[in-house]
Design an enzyme around this catalytic site. Structure first.
Site, PDB file in Angstrom:
ATOM      1  N   VAL A  16       0.845  -1.205   0.000  1.00 22.93           N
ATOM      2  CA  VAL A  16       0.000   0.000   0.000  1.00 22.93           C
ATOM      3  C   VAL A  16       0.877   1.251   0.000  1.00 22.93           C
ATOM      4  O   VAL A  16       0.594   2.226  -0.708  1.00 22.93           O
ATOM      5  CB  VAL A  16      -0.969  -0.015   1.208  1.00 22.93           C
ATOM      6  CG1 VAL A  16      -1.788   1.266   1.253  1.00 22.93           C
ATOM      7  CG2 VAL A  16      -1.888  -1.239   1.141  1.00 22.93           C
ATOM      8  N   CYS A 148     -10.562  -3.719   2.466  1.00 21.10           N
ATOM      9  CA  CYS A 148     -10.598  -3.687   0.994  1.00 21.10           C
ATOM     10  C   CYS A 148     -11.764  -4.466   0.390  1.00 21.10           C
ATOM     11  O   CYS A 148     -12.133  -4.243  -0.766  1.00 21.10           O
ATOM     12  CB  CYS A 148      -9.268  -4.188   0.444  1.00 21.10           C
ATOM     13  SG  CYS A 148      -8.634  -5.634   1.302  1.00 21.10           S
ATOM     14  N   GLN A 174     -10.789 -13.086  -2.960  1.00 17.54           N
ATOM     15  CA  GLN A 174      -9.872 -11.980  -2.721  1.00 17.54           C
ATOM     16  C   GLN A 174      -8.469 -12.232  -3.279  1.00 17.54           C
ATOM     17  O   GLN A 174      -7.917 -13.329  -3.165  1.00 17.54           O
ATOM     18  CB  GLN A 174      -9.817 -11.674  -1.214  1.00 17.54           C
ATOM     19  CG  GLN A 174     -11.207 -11.332  -0.679  1.00 17.54           C
ATOM     20  CD  GLN A 174     -11.240 -10.724   0.705  1.00 17.54           C
ATOM     21  OE1 GLN A 174     -12.281 -10.735   1.320  1.00 17.54           O
ATOM     22  NE2 GLN A 174     -10.141 -10.178   1.185  1.00 17.54           N
ATOM     23  N   SER A 177      -2.620  -9.765  -3.525  1.00 13.20           N
ATOM     24  CA  SER A 177      -1.989  -8.524  -3.066  1.00 13.20           C
ATOM     25  C   SER A 177      -2.666  -7.974  -1.819  1.00 13.20           C
ATOM     26  O   SER A 177      -2.103  -7.124  -1.134  1.00 13.20           O
ATOM     27  CB  SER A 177      -1.989  -7.477  -4.177  1.00 13.20           C
ATOM     28  OG  SER A 177      -3.314  -7.185  -4.576  1.00 13.20           O
ATOM     29  N   ARG A 233      -9.412 -16.689  -0.438  1.00 14.78           N
ATOM     30  CA  ARG A 233      -8.241 -16.125  -1.143  1.00 14.78           C
ATOM     31  C   ARG A 233      -8.064 -16.911  -2.433  1.00 14.78           C
ATOM     32  O   ARG A 233      -8.074 -18.154  -2.417  1.00 14.78           O
ATOM     33  CB  ARG A 233      -6.996 -16.267  -0.263  1.00 14.78           C
ATOM     34  CG  ARG A 233      -5.764 -15.615  -0.836  1.00 14.78           C
ATOM     35  CD  ARG A 233      -5.758 -14.116  -0.676  1.00 14.78           C
ATOM     36  NE  ARG A 233      -5.591 -13.683   0.696  1.00 14.78           N
ATOM     37  CZ  ARG A 233      -5.814 -12.426   1.114  1.00 14.78           C
ATOM     38  NH1 ARG A 233      -6.219 -11.497   0.258  1.00 14.78           N
ATOM     39  NH2 ARG A 233      -5.640 -12.101   2.377  1.00 14.78           N
ATOM     40  N   HIS A 240     -10.470  -7.675  -5.762  1.00 18.69           N
ATOM     41  CA  HIS A 240     -11.353  -8.514  -4.952  1.00 18.69           C
ATOM     42  C   HIS A 240     -12.724  -8.561  -5.624  1.00 18.69           C
ATOM     43  O   HIS A 240     -13.243  -7.527  -6.083  1.00 18.69           O
ATOM     44  CB  HIS A 240     -11.545  -7.922  -3.557  1.00 18.69           C
ATOM     45  CG  HIS A 240     -10.339  -8.000  -2.666  1.00 18.69           C
ATOM     46  ND1 HIS A 240      -9.182  -8.670  -2.991  1.00 18.69           N
ATOM     47  CD2 HIS A 240     -10.140  -7.495  -1.413  1.00 18.69           C
ATOM     48  CE1 HIS A 240      -8.312  -8.565  -1.992  1.00 18.69           C
ATOM     49  NE2 HIS A 240      -8.871  -7.852  -1.028  1.00 18.69           N
ATOM     50  N   ASN A 322      -8.319  -3.896  -4.816  1.00 15.77           N
ATOM     51  CA  ASN A 322      -8.117  -3.911  -3.373  1.00 15.77           C
ATOM     52  C   ASN A 322      -7.050  -2.950  -2.899  1.00 15.77           C
ATOM     53  O   ASN A 322      -7.162  -2.362  -1.827  1.00 15.77           O
ATOM     54  CB  ASN A 322      -7.788  -5.332  -2.901  1.00 15.77           C
ATOM     55  CG  ASN A 322      -6.678  -5.973  -3.695  1.00 15.77           C
ATOM     56  OD1 ASN A 322      -6.844  -6.247  -4.879  1.00 15.77           O
ATOM     57  ND2 ASN A 322      -5.537  -6.205  -3.061  1.00 15.77           N
TER      58      ASN A 322
HETATM   59  P1  NAP Z   1       2.900  -4.822   3.748  1.00 18.31           P
HETATM   60  O1  NAP Z   1       3.226  -4.941   2.315  1.00 18.31           O
HETATM   61  O2  NAP Z   1       3.203  -5.962   4.648  1.00 18.31           O
HETATM   62  O3  NAP Z   1       3.602  -3.484   4.331  1.00 18.31           O
HETATM   63  C1  NAP Z   1       3.629  -3.212   5.727  1.00 18.31           C
HETATM   64  C2  NAP Z   1       4.356  -1.907   6.011  1.00 18.31           C
HETATM   65  O4  NAP Z   1       4.392  -1.709   7.446  1.00 18.31           O
HETATM   66  C3  NAP Z   1       5.821  -1.899   5.530  1.00 18.31           C
HETATM   67  O5  NAP Z   1       6.156  -0.580   5.124  1.00 18.31           O
HETATM   68  C4  NAP Z   1       6.596  -2.265   6.797  1.00 18.31           C
HETATM   69  O6  NAP Z   1       7.910  -1.745   6.813  1.00 18.31           O
HETATM   70  C5  NAP Z   1       5.765  -1.544   7.847  1.00 18.31           C
HETATM   71  N1  NAP Z   1       5.946  -2.136   9.184  1.00 18.31           N
HETATM   72  C6  NAP Z   1       5.697  -3.427   9.550  1.00 18.31           C
HETATM   73  N2  NAP Z   1       6.012  -3.586  10.867  1.00 18.31           N
HETATM   74  C7  NAP Z   1       6.472  -2.374  11.313  1.00 18.31           C
HETATM   75  C8  NAP Z   1       6.957  -1.897  12.561  1.00 18.31           C
HETATM   76  N3  NAP Z   1       7.015  -2.684  13.644  1.00 18.31           N
HETATM   77  N4  NAP Z   1       7.328  -0.593  12.653  1.00 18.31           N
HETATM   78  C9  NAP Z   1       7.268   0.217  11.563  1.00 18.31           C
HETATM   79  N5  NAP Z   1       6.823  -0.173  10.351  1.00 18.31           N
HETATM   80  C10 NAP Z   1       6.418  -1.462  10.226  1.00 18.31           C
HETATM   81  O7  NAP Z   1       1.336  -4.546   3.973  1.00 18.31           O
HETATM   82  P2  NAP Z   1       0.298  -3.780   2.991  1.00 18.31           P
HETATM   83  O8  NAP Z   1      -0.456  -4.745   2.195  1.00 18.31           O
HETATM   84  O9  NAP Z   1       1.003  -2.634   2.356  1.00 18.31           O
HETATM   85  O10 NAP Z   1      -0.748  -3.225   4.057  1.00 18.31           O
HETATM   86  C11 NAP Z   1      -0.489  -2.061   4.855  1.00 18.31           C
HETATM   87  C12 NAP Z   1      -1.705  -1.786   5.730  1.00 18.31           C
HETATM   88  O11 NAP Z   1      -2.832  -1.520   4.882  1.00 18.31           O
HETATM   89  C13 NAP Z   1      -2.086  -2.982   6.607  1.00 18.31           C
HETATM   90  O12 NAP Z   1      -2.568  -2.505   7.829  1.00 18.31           O
HETATM   91  C14 NAP Z   1      -3.177  -3.670   5.797  1.00 18.31           C
HETATM   92  O13 NAP Z   1      -4.066  -4.418   6.582  1.00 18.31           O
HETATM   93  C15 NAP Z   1      -3.880  -2.471   5.158  1.00 18.31           C
HETATM   94  N6  NAP Z   1      -4.574  -2.755   3.900  1.00 18.31           N
HETATM   95  C16 NAP Z   1      -3.957  -3.440   2.881  1.00 18.31           C
HETATM   96  C17 NAP Z   1      -4.666  -3.674   1.701  1.00 18.31           C
HETATM   97  C18 NAP Z   1      -4.078  -4.415   0.535  1.00 18.31           C
HETATM   98  O14 NAP Z   1      -4.829  -4.662  -0.449  1.00 18.31           O
HETATM   99  N7  NAP Z   1      -2.805  -4.792   0.540  1.00 18.31           N
HETATM  100  C19 NAP Z   1      -5.963  -3.198   1.568  1.00 18.31           C
HETATM  101  C20 NAP Z   1      -6.558  -2.497   2.635  1.00 18.31           C
HETATM  102  C21 NAP Z   1      -5.837  -2.266   3.770  1.00 18.31           C
HETATM  103  P3  NAP Z   1       9.201  -2.636   6.332  1.00 18.31           P
HETATM  104  O15 NAP Z   1       9.117  -2.716   4.827  1.00 18.31           O
HETATM  105  O16 NAP Z   1      10.345  -1.815   6.799  1.00 18.31           O
HETATM  106  O17 NAP Z   1       9.061  -3.965   6.996  1.00 18.31           O
END
Ligand code: NAP
Length: 348
Positions: A16, A148, A174, A177, A233, A240, A322
């Site tokens: 994201v 999402c 879903q 990603s 999934r 999605h 999503n």
């Molecule tokens: P992701 O790819 O796993 O990215 C997670 C991010 O959080 C990375 O930048 C990571 O940094 C950082 N992070 C993890 N642990 C941390 C910590 N302890 N301290 C500081 N930073 C930390 O996840 P994503 O899919 O982008 O999702 C991000 C958020 O949006 C989540 O809450 C998810 O539920 C929500 N979301 C996602 C989607 C989707 O379709 N993907 C849709 C709706 C909502 P590093 O790279 O340094 O580890």
């Protein structure tokens, strides 16, 4: 607006976060000036870290150094794409320090004082932000966008709410990603359907009722209908799909339901990121992730296959991006809404 508003991104390195960086690069109101992520990424220039989008990384962002989750150095407006495990603690800390956090994480969505917003559905719920600030003594605040898959259900149900929503049953297919990076292991995902996504069904059921709820003096009163969700999934990259059945109190003709979907779809939010929120496709083989996920730059939900349901009365298929409508694009639209009603600039 002559000068762009400086913004930061918490969790800038994830799925994201990267979509936020890409979508904000040419935004008319916002300029990314500050990035933060985990200790794994801290200290690196953004351009030195892996980039997983087909479009090149924006040059100005590539030069920024990724810092820790420290509000002292952050601009007044920050997007959060943090994993919930980090967002739980970090987002309130930023709000307390005077930052307005526009969050994708699930952590605070169901907090009674936190607005959960889809601008085309419940922009009026943003009034909660002032109550949140007063009750918590924060000069900043937290505004969230929904899960999402919940956003797909909420947009469809909002289009039909004039008929009196009684019951909603939804099954989701879903995309991978949605699980972030690296997400689901390839050996689990390929050629397979996984019939469980932790916490997802509960989020769809609860968030839809909050989004369609009514704001009164006590807060948001959840919409009175029931929602039953089943989530799976599937091996799709982005997009999605939601198979939705709905019971409507007024028992409208299918043609009237279709007209309501078309009318709602024509009403884009009056914001820079506002596009048609829904489009109905007259083709029994659509919508499909491969063909329809990028509609409206990923912000338009595609709907099709409206027909009678022998159980609940009406059924249809909805598909949305999503990571865009369900996350990065949704957060940017919410930030535009917050700025357009003056709630950031007033405190800055
Ligand atoms: P992701 O790819 O796993 O990215 C997670 C991010 O959080 C990375 O930048 C990571 O940094 C950082 N992070 C993890 N642990 C941390 C910590 N302890 N301290 C500081 N930073 C930390 O996840 P994503 O899919 O982008 O999702 C991000 C958020 O949006 C989540 O809450 C998810 O539920 C929500 N979301 C996602 C989607 C989707 O379709 N993907 C849709 C709706 C909502 P590093 O790279 O340094 O580890």
């Amino acid at each position: 607006m002559r000068e762009r508003i400086p913004v930061g991104i918490l969790g800038a390195t994830g799925v994201v976060g990267q979509h936020l960086v890409a979508r904000l690069a040419a935004h008319p109101w916002f300029e990314v000036v500050w990035l933060a992520a985990s200790a794994r990424s801290e200290g690196w220039r953004y351009g030195e870290l892996p980039w997983r989008l087909p479009a090149p990384m924006p040059e100005r962002t590539a030069a920024l150094r990724v810092g820790p989750l420290d509000p002292a150095t952050a601009p007044d407006l920050v997007f959060s794409a943090l994993d919930a495990s980090a967002a739980d603690e970090a987002e309130p800390r930023f709000a307390r320090a005077g930052r307005v956090v526009i969050s994708n994480a699930r952590s605070h969505r169901m907090d009674p004082l936190v607005p959960l917003i889809v601008p085309e559905v419940n922009a009026d719920h943003l009034a909660l932000l002032e109550r949140q600030r007063a009750a918590r003594g924060w000069s900043g605040g937290i505004v969230t966008n929904p899960n999402c898959a919940a956003v797909l259900v909420a947009l469809v149900i909002a289009a039909l709410r004039q008929f009196g929503i009684e019951q909603v049953a939804v099954t989701t297919l879903q995309a991978l990603s949605g699980a972030g990076y690296p997400g689901v292991a390839a050996l689990d995902a390929l050629g397979n359907v996984i019939p469980f996504i932790d916490g997802e069904e509960d989020k769809i059921e609860r968030e839809t009722r909050k989004l369609l709820g009514t704001l009164d003096d006590t807060g948001v009163v959840d919409a009175p209908f029931t929602v039953s969700a089943q989530s799976t999934r599937v091996p799709v990259e982005h997009g999605h799909m939601a198979l939705i059945s709905v019971a409507l109190a007024d028992r409208p003709a299918l043609a009237d339901v279709r007209a309501a979907l078309d009318a709602f779809g024509a009403r884009a939010a009056a914001l820079p990121g506002g596009v048609a929120p829904l489009v109905y496709i007259d083709d029994p083989h659509r919508p499909q992730p491969k063909l329809d996920v990028a509609r409206g730059g990923g912000m338009t939900v595609s709907v099709g296959r409206l027909r009678a349901c022998p159980l609940l009365g009406y059924k249809l298929v909805a598909l949305g991006h999503n990571v865009v409508r369900g996350a990065a694009g949704a957060a940017i639209l919410n930030a535009e809404l917050v700025v357009s009603v003056g709630r950031v600039l007033a405190s800055a």
